[in-house]
Design an enzyme around this catalytic site. Structure first.
Site, PDB file in Angstrom:
ATOM      1  N   CYS A  84     -28.972 -41.469  24.811  1.00 55.85           N
ATOM      2  CA  CYS A  84     -28.266 -42.758  24.850  1.00 55.85           C
ATOM      3  C   CYS A  84     -28.818 -43.742  23.822  1.00 55.85           C
ATOM      4  CB  CYS A  84     -28.382 -43.371  26.243  1.00 55.85           C
ATOM      5  SG  CYS A  84     -27.525 -42.413  27.497  1.00 55.85           S
TER       6      CYS A  84
HETATM    7  N1  LIG Z   1     -27.103 -39.096  30.789  1.00 55.08           N
HETATM    8  C1  LIG Z   1     -27.472 -40.331  31.036  1.00 55.08           C
HETATM    9  O1  LIG Z   1     -28.610 -40.581  31.424  1.00 55.08           O
HETATM   10  C2  LIG Z   1     -26.488 -41.473  30.872  1.00 55.08           C
HETATM   11  C3  LIG Z   1     -26.867 -42.729  31.361  1.00 55.08           C
HETATM   12  C4  LIG Z   1     -25.971 -43.783  31.261  1.00 55.08           C
HETATM   13  C5  LIG Z   1     -24.737 -43.594  30.659  1.00 55.08           C
HETATM   14  N2  LIG Z   1     -24.399 -42.353  30.163  1.00 55.08           N
HETATM   15  C6  LIG Z   1     -23.053 -42.241  29.573  1.00 55.08           C
HETATM   16  O2  LIG Z   1     -22.203 -41.572  30.512  1.00 55.08           O
HETATM   17  C7  LIG Z   1     -21.244 -40.765  29.834  1.00 55.08           C
HETATM   18  C8  LIG Z   1     -21.381 -39.316  30.294  1.00 55.08           C
HETATM   19  O3  LIG Z   1     -22.687 -38.874  29.945  1.00 55.08           O
HETATM   20  P1  LIG Z   1     -23.358 -37.591  30.582  1.00 55.08           P
HETATM   21  O4  LIG Z   1     -24.798 -37.645  30.203  1.00 55.08           O
HETATM   22  O5  LIG Z   1     -22.986 -37.460  32.007  1.00 55.08           O
HETATM   23  O6  LIG Z   1     -22.634 -36.441  29.726  1.00 55.08           O
HETATM   24  P2  LIG Z   1     -22.596 -34.883  30.070  1.00 55.08           P
HETATM   25  O7  LIG Z   1     -22.307 -34.198  28.783  1.00 55.08           O
HETATM   26  O8  LIG Z   1     -23.784 -34.483  30.881  1.00 55.08           O
HETATM   27  O9  LIG Z   1     -21.329 -34.765  31.037  1.00 55.08           O
HETATM   28  C9  LIG Z   1     -20.027 -34.981  30.645  1.00 55.08           C
HETATM   29  C10 LIG Z   1     -19.130 -33.986  31.367  1.00 55.08           C
HETATM   30  O10 LIG Z   1     -17.763 -34.271  31.023  1.00 55.08           O
HETATM   31  C11 LIG Z   1     -17.085 -33.040  30.892  1.00 55.08           C
HETATM   32  N3  LIG Z   1     -15.885 -33.281  30.098  1.00 55.08           N
HETATM   33  C12 LIG Z   1     -15.763 -33.443  28.770  1.00 55.08           C
HETATM   34  N4  LIG Z   1     -14.481 -33.680  28.441  1.00 55.08           N
HETATM   35  C13 LIG Z   1     -13.769 -33.655  29.588  1.00 55.08           C
HETATM   36  C14 LIG Z   1     -12.400 -33.853  29.900  1.00 55.08           C
HETATM   37  N5  LIG Z   1     -11.503 -34.095  28.949  1.00 55.08           N
HETATM   38  N6  LIG Z   1     -12.036 -33.760  31.188  1.00 55.08           N
HETATM   39  C15 LIG Z   1     -12.935 -33.489  32.160  1.00 55.08           C
HETATM   40  N7  LIG Z   1     -14.257 -33.316  31.926  1.00 55.08           N
HETATM   41  C16 LIG Z   1     -14.659 -33.408  30.654  1.00 55.08           C
HETATM   42  C17 LIG Z   1     -18.098 -32.115  30.240  1.00 55.08           C
HETATM   43  O11 LIG Z   1     -17.770 -30.745  30.432  1.00 55.08           O
HETATM   44  C18 LIG Z   1     -19.381 -32.518  30.969  1.00 55.08           C
HETATM   45  O12 LIG Z   1     -19.591 -31.761  32.138  1.00 55.08           O
HETATM   46  C19 LIG Z   1     -21.514 -40.975  28.350  1.00 55.08           C
HETATM   47  O13 LIG Z   1     -20.693 -42.030  27.911  1.00 55.08           O
HETATM   48  C20 LIG Z   1     -22.968 -41.401  28.307  1.00 55.08           C
HETATM   49  O14 LIG Z   1     -23.257 -42.186  27.168  1.00 55.08           O
HETATM   50  C21 LIG Z   1     -25.236 -41.293  30.277  1.00 55.08           C
END
Ligand SMILES: NC(=O)c1ccc[n+]([C@@H]2O[C@H](COP(=O)([O-])OP(=O)(O)OC[C@H]3O[C@@H](n4cnc5c(N)ncnc54)[C@H](O)[C@@H]3O)[C@@H](O)[C@H]2O)c1
Length: 308
Positions: free
Chosen positions: A278
């Site tokens: 992030c």
């Molecule tokens: N990981 C963290 O600690 C964190 C913290 C705060 C915010 N975020 C934000 O949250 C969001 C998600 O991050 P994350 O870490 O969970 O990502 P991630 O990659 O772990 O998970 C995202 C999921 O979305 C799925 N996906 C992708 N396209 C899709 C679609 N069209 N339909 C359905 N599912 C779909 C993927 O297969 C994956 O399982 C991002 O914007 C990230 O910046 C992450």
């Protein structure tokens, strides 16, 4: 807006009775703990996921994320409270849909909206009047209103009139034993005051504390400020570390000593890489958006340079 009152009241009632069916799009680091938290609060949760291995893991009750134990997942899956599918037509069964898909940078280091766009397009054919849509993916101010809303409105339904729309950033801190999804205060911004009310009611039914802000844009920028704050302060101590090396001083001793100040100082630690995916990415979402306002985010760019 008056026309929305009746479905609103029905949805609020369904939320307070835990009858509302919740959909979580994207069961990753953010979506999976959120889905579990809502399921543990008594809601039926359906994950909408494109990765079939994750769907199979949910069905077999096996966690694929380090910090999430399989046991609670297996329990929720066995009870039928938490399910997952790649079939977006099931959106029609849901009352509230929370979107947690990735927001990386493109090769040109610009915001990659493709996952949000693709998700919106998949939801549109199955939207129903009275549903609540919340974006949780980290992004620049304006994303919910300028990117997601026009896509959802292709359904012929209007945000704030026929469906509710909100933005609520995630503050997940993987590995943190002191705080979890339920106990971290949740910022919520609505497209209209009524959208905010419904979104707050939903989070309030599963989380300890919600914090309302005046718009989706403010909620989006709040998340970026939190990450930029860390990015800039890490750059500052990284710079100090390089200077300390030349001056033959131990930067850790200096930071430790400064940390004894009981007010106005917060320690940040130098290091060769920025934590997680992030902090190195999110600040540049704001840099990109600022350019549309003919504004250069000098602090952010300098921090990126020093950290690199
Ligand atoms: N990981 C963290 O600690 C964190 C913290 C705060 C915010 N975020 C934000 O949250 C969001 C998600 O991050 P994350 O870490 O969970 O990502 P991630 O990659 O772990 O998970 C995202 C999921 O979305 C799925 N996906 C992708 N396209 C899709 C679609 N069209 N339909 C359905 N599912 C779909 C993927 O297969 C994956 O399982 C991002 O914007 C990230 O910046 C992450």
């Amino acid at each position: 807006m008056e026309a929305m009152r009746a479905p609103d009241d029905r949805l609020l009632k369904r939320i307070s009775n835990r009858e509302a069916a919740i959909g979580v799009v994207g069961l990753g680091y953010v979506g999976l703990p959120l889905a579990i938290t809502f399921a543990e609060a008594g809601f039926s949760v359906l994950g909408l996921e494109v990765d079939r291995r994750k769907i199979a893991s949910i069905e077999s009750g096996e966690s694929y994320i380090n910090d999430i134990a399989s046991e609670p997942l297996a329990k929720l899956s066995a009870s039928g409270r938490l399910k997952a599918t790649s079939d977006f037509s099931r959106t029609a069964e849901l009352d509230c849909i929370i979107i947690c898909v990735p927001t990386p940078l493109t090769l040109a280091r610009e915001p990659d909206m493709s996952f949000i766009v693709q998700t919106g397009e998949s939801l549109v054919p199955h939207m129903k009047r009275g549903q609540l849509f919340i974006l949780e993916s980290t992004s620049y101010p304006g994303t919910t209103d300028e990117v997601l809303r026009p896509i959802l409105e292709k359904s012929g339904l209007k945000a704030g009139v026929d469906f509710h729309l909100a933005y609520s950033p995630e503050r997940e801190d993987p590995g943190n034993k002191r705080f979890n999804t339920k106990t971290i205060p949740k910022i919520v911004g609505g497209y209209t005051p009524r959208c905010l009310e419904v979104a707050q009611a939903l989070y309030g039914a599963a989380l300890n504390e919600t914090v309302a802000v005046s718009s989706t844009r403010v909620a989006e920028l709040t998340k970026l400020l939190e990450n930029i704050f860390r990015c800039v302060n890490i750059a500052l101590v990284n710079e100090l570390k390089m200077l300390c090396d030349r001056m033959d001083m131990d930067v850790w001793e200096v930071i430790q000593a400064a940390s004894t100040k009981p007010f106005g100082f917060m320690p940040f630690l130098p290091g060769p890489g920025l934590g997680g995916h992030c902090i190195p990415i999110d600040p540049f979402y704001l840099t990109w958006k600022a350019r549309q306002f003919e504004f250069q985010t000098k602090f952010i760019e300098l921090a990126g340079e020093v950290n690199a």
